[in-house]
Design a protein around this motif. Sequence first.
Motif, PDB file in Angstrom:
ATOM      1  N   PHE A 292       0.826  -1.205   0.000  1.00 50.40           N
ATOM      2  CA  PHE A 292       0.000   0.000   0.000  1.00 50.40           C
ATOM      3  C   PHE A 292       0.861   1.256   0.000  1.00 50.40           C
ATOM      4  O   PHE A 292       2.000   1.265   0.469  1.00 50.40           O
ATOM      5  N   PHE A 293       0.279   2.316  -0.574  1.00 50.73           N
ATOM      6  CA  PHE A 293       0.914   3.624  -0.705  1.00 50.73           C
ATOM      7  C   PHE A 293       0.185   4.609   0.191  1.00 50.73           C
ATOM      8  O   PHE A 293      -1.042   4.570   0.300  1.00 50.73           O
ATOM      9  N   VAL A 294       0.935   5.523   0.846  1.00 48.83           N
ATOM     10  CA  VAL A 294       0.350   6.524   1.726  1.00 48.83           C
ATOM     11  C   VAL A 294       0.812   7.907   1.291  1.00 48.83           C
ATOM     12  O   VAL A 294       2.018   8.144   1.143  1.00 48.83           O
ATOM     13  N   SER A 295      -0.128   8.826   1.080  1.00 45.94           N
ATOM     14  CA  SER A 295       0.214  10.214   0.768  1.00 45.94           C
ATOM     15  C   SER A 295       0.239  11.023   2.058  1.00 45.94           C
ATOM     16  O   SER A 295      -0.570  10.804   2.960  1.00 45.94           O
ATOM     17  N   LEU A 304       5.705   4.069   0.442  1.00 45.27           N
ATOM     18  CA  LEU A 304       5.282   2.902  -0.320  1.00 45.27           C
ATOM     19  C   LEU A 304       5.607   1.669   0.520  1.00 45.27           C
ATOM     20  O   LEU A 304       6.764   1.238   0.594  1.00 45.27           O
ATOM     21  N   TYR A 305       4.587   1.136   1.182  1.00 44.51           N
ATOM     22  CA  TYR A 305       4.790   0.011   2.083  1.00 44.51           C
ATOM     23  C   TYR A 305       4.739  -1.300   1.296  1.00 44.51           C
ATOM     24  O   TYR A 305       3.679  -1.738   0.862  1.00 44.51           O
ATOM     25  N   GLN A 306       5.908  -1.903   1.141  1.00 41.69           N
ATOM     26  CA  GLN A 306       6.044  -3.149   0.395  1.00 41.69           C
ATOM     27  C   GLN A 306       5.892  -4.321   1.358  1.00 41.69           C
ATOM     28  O   GLN A 306       6.652  -4.454   2.324  1.00 41.69           O
ATOM     29  N   SER A 307       4.913  -5.162   1.097  1.00 37.04           N
ATOM     30  CA  SER A 307       4.671  -6.302   1.968  1.00 37.04           C
ATOM     31  C   SER A 307       5.783  -7.336   1.819  1.00 37.04           C
ATOM     32  O   SER A 307       6.218  -7.650   0.706  1.00 37.04           O
ATOM     33  N   ALA A 318       8.110  -2.996   4.510  1.00 34.79           N
ATOM     34  CA  ALA A 318       9.278  -2.118   4.408  1.00 34.79           C
ATOM     35  C   ALA A 318       8.928  -0.963   3.488  1.00 34.79           C
ATOM     36  O   ALA A 318       8.274  -1.167   2.454  1.00 34.79           O
ATOM     37  N   ASP A 319       9.343   0.249   3.857  1.00 28.98           N
ATOM     38  CA  ASP A 319       9.053   1.424   3.035  1.00 28.98           C
ATOM     39  C   ASP A 319      10.000   1.442   1.833  1.00 28.98           C
ATOM     40  O   ASP A 319      11.204   1.645   1.984  1.00 28.98           O
ATOM     41  N   ALA A 320       9.435   1.232   0.648  1.00 26.86           N
ATOM     42  CA  ALA A 320      10.219   1.182  -0.587  1.00 26.86           C
ATOM     43  C   ALA A 320      10.173   2.484  -1.360  1.00 26.86           C
ATOM     44  O   ALA A 320      10.585   2.531  -2.518  1.00 26.86           O
ATOM     45  N   ALA A 321       9.681   3.569  -0.736  1.00 30.13           N
ATOM     46  CA  ALA A 321       9.517   4.829  -1.465  1.00 30.13           C
ATOM     47  C   ALA A 321      10.848   5.376  -1.962  1.00 30.13           C
ATOM     48  O   ALA A 321      10.952   5.860  -3.096  1.00 30.13           O
ATOM     49  N   GLU A 322      11.875   5.310  -1.130  1.00 30.15           N
ATOM     50  CA  GLU A 322      13.173   5.858  -1.534  1.00 30.15           C
ATOM     51  C   GLU A 322      13.769   5.073  -2.696  1.00 30.15           C
ATOM     52  O   GLU A 322      14.258   5.655  -3.669  1.00 30.15           O
ATOM     53  N   PHE A 323      13.706   3.757  -2.638  1.00 31.64           N
ATOM     54  CA  PHE A 323      14.308   2.929  -3.680  1.00 31.64           C
ATOM     55  C   PHE A 323      13.534   2.976  -4.992  1.00 31.64           C
ATOM     56  O   PHE A 323      14.078   2.698  -6.054  1.00 31.64           O
ATOM     57  N   SER A 324      12.257   3.337  -4.919  1.00 27.71           N
ATOM     58  CA  SER A 324      11.450   3.420  -6.132  1.00 27.71           C
ATOM     59  C   SER A 324      11.301   4.855  -6.631  1.00 27.71           C
ATOM     60  O   SER A 324      10.499   5.123  -7.516  1.00 27.71           O
TER      61      SER A 324
END
Length: 523
Positions: A292-295, A304-307, A318-324
Motif C-alpha cells: 500500500f501507498f500513503v500520501s 510505499l509500504y512493500q509487503s 518495508a518502506d520502498a519509497a526511496e528505492f522506487s
Amino acid sequence: MRFHDVTSQAGLHFTHSSGPRNRLLPEDMGSGLAWGDYDHDGFPDLYVVNQSSKFGSGRRDGVGNRLFHNNGNGTFTDVTESARLELHHLGMGAYWGDYDNDGLLDLFVTGADGCYLYHNEGNGRFRNVTQQSGVHDPLWSTGAVWVDFDNDGWLDLYVLHYVDYPTDISHLRFAAESQYGVVVPAALNPRSFRPQPNRLLHNNRDGTFTDVTHHATVADPDGRSLTVTAADFNLDGWPELYVGNDMSMNRLFVNQKNGRFSDQSAQTLTAENKGCMGLTVGDFDCDGDLDFFVSHWLSQGDSLYQSLFSETHQLSFADAAEFSDLAYVTLPTVGWGCAFLDYDNDGLLDLFVVNGNTLEDAANHELLVPQKPFLFHYDGARYQDVLASVAPELDRPLNARGLAAADFDSDGDIDLAISCNRGPLILLRADGAEARNWIKISLEGKKSNRQGIGALVRVWSGGRCYLQSVGSQGSYLSQHATPLHFGLGSVSSVDRVEVHWPSGRRQTVEHPRIRQRLHLKED
C-alpha cells in the motif's frame, strides 16, 4: 496514450463550495467523490460531495451534493433532485455499498456535521435511513469503508472520525503556530483539537446496525483519522483494517477471526506518526501479496509500504519509497487522493496522486497554495512522473482533494475523476491504452456479500500472476469503481482466473476471453 479533460463535453458542471474562504479547518479538508453503478446498467455513475454552507452557519449558501447519471454515451445527467440525494451539509466523503444484499448500491456520506445513509429503492430514488438504521452520529466523520469483517455475508461499516471541532470558533483558546514560515491560526491546526474515536457498525441483516467498536477494539481514540482501507494483508481470508491518521499514529488492526482485532502496527513496521491524507492498496511488485501507498503532508514524503509476507510468511512491511524514487519528489507536496492503476495497460501498476497545500498564500489568506498532481509510471523498478507528457491538460497547480478511478465509458482503460477544494470537478478520459490487452472482473456473491467485497482475485497470464482485492483500493474521502481492471500488455491470452471468496470458497475460470468484463457469480 493520453488523458484528456472531457469534463465539459461530458456535462459535468460542478464547482465545490461557494463564497469566500473562511479560514476554518473543516472547509479546507474536503471533499471527495465516488463511482458506483446505482441503477445496475453497466456504467458507473458519479456522486460528488459538496460543502454548501459555511461551517456552523446552518444556511444553504450553494448547491448540495450531486448525483450524475452515466448515460452510457460519454455524457452524464444531473439526477440529484429526482434521486432525492441533494444533501446540504459540510460534506467530506461518499461510499457506495449494497448493505442489504438486494443487488442495488446504497450510499453512505460523511461530513463535518455528521453522517448519512441512503437506501436505494430501486426506482431511481433513495430514502434517508440514517436514524432508523442506527448509523447516525453527530461527530466529524471523514473516511469510511464497507467491509464484511466477520465473513457472515453482510457488509458492515467502519467510520472514521477526525477531531472535536467547536461549532462556535470563538471558544478557541490556542495560540497561532508557525509552520514552514507561515503562521497557521489555531482554527486551521489539527493539533489544536482532541481526536475522536472511530466506529465499527455490525450489520444486523435487517436494515439496522449495532456499534461493536468496543468489543472489536478498533476505536483508535488517539487518532485523528482521515483514511482507511480493509484488505486481507495476511492472506488468511479475513480482512484487516489500516487507519491513516493526521499528526497521530497510524494503526494496522489485524483480524482475529472472532469479532476482535489486534493492533499490530508496531510489529508490522506500519506505525508511522505523520500527516496521513490518502492511501491506496495494490500488489505493485507482483509478488502475490498486498502492498500500500500513503500520501502525506508537506515535507514528509509519501510512503510505499512493500509487503514482505510472500517472503517471510509473517505480516511486515518495508518502506520502498526511496528505492522506487517516490520519497524525495513528493517532499514539497501535500498529497491527498491516490490510486494504483495500470493506466497504459502494460501489466504494471502505475500511481496517480493529487496534491494541494493546506498552507495559505502568504500574500492572500483567502487562498490556499495549489500544487500539481503526479502521474507516476512504473517500469518494474522505479516510478517516474510522466504527467506533463501523458496528461498535459492537468499539468497545472490544483487544490485537489478527492480522486476516484473508473472505466466510465467501458472502453478498456481507466479514467479519473478529481474533486478540487473550492474549485471545479475534473473528468479525465484515458485514450489509447485500450489498444493493449486487458480484462475486467466483477463479482456477485451468494454466500458472500453480494458485491464480493474482500474477495481476492488472481489472474495468471504470460507467466505472471496479478493480484487485486475487491473494494480495498482506498483514496481520500473517495471511492473507486468496484470492478477490477487488469492490464495485460501484449499478452494475448489469460491462463486462468481464481477468486478466493470471503465465504472461503475458491472458484476458478480457465482460459477466459480477454478484452471483456468477466462477471463471476459465486455458485
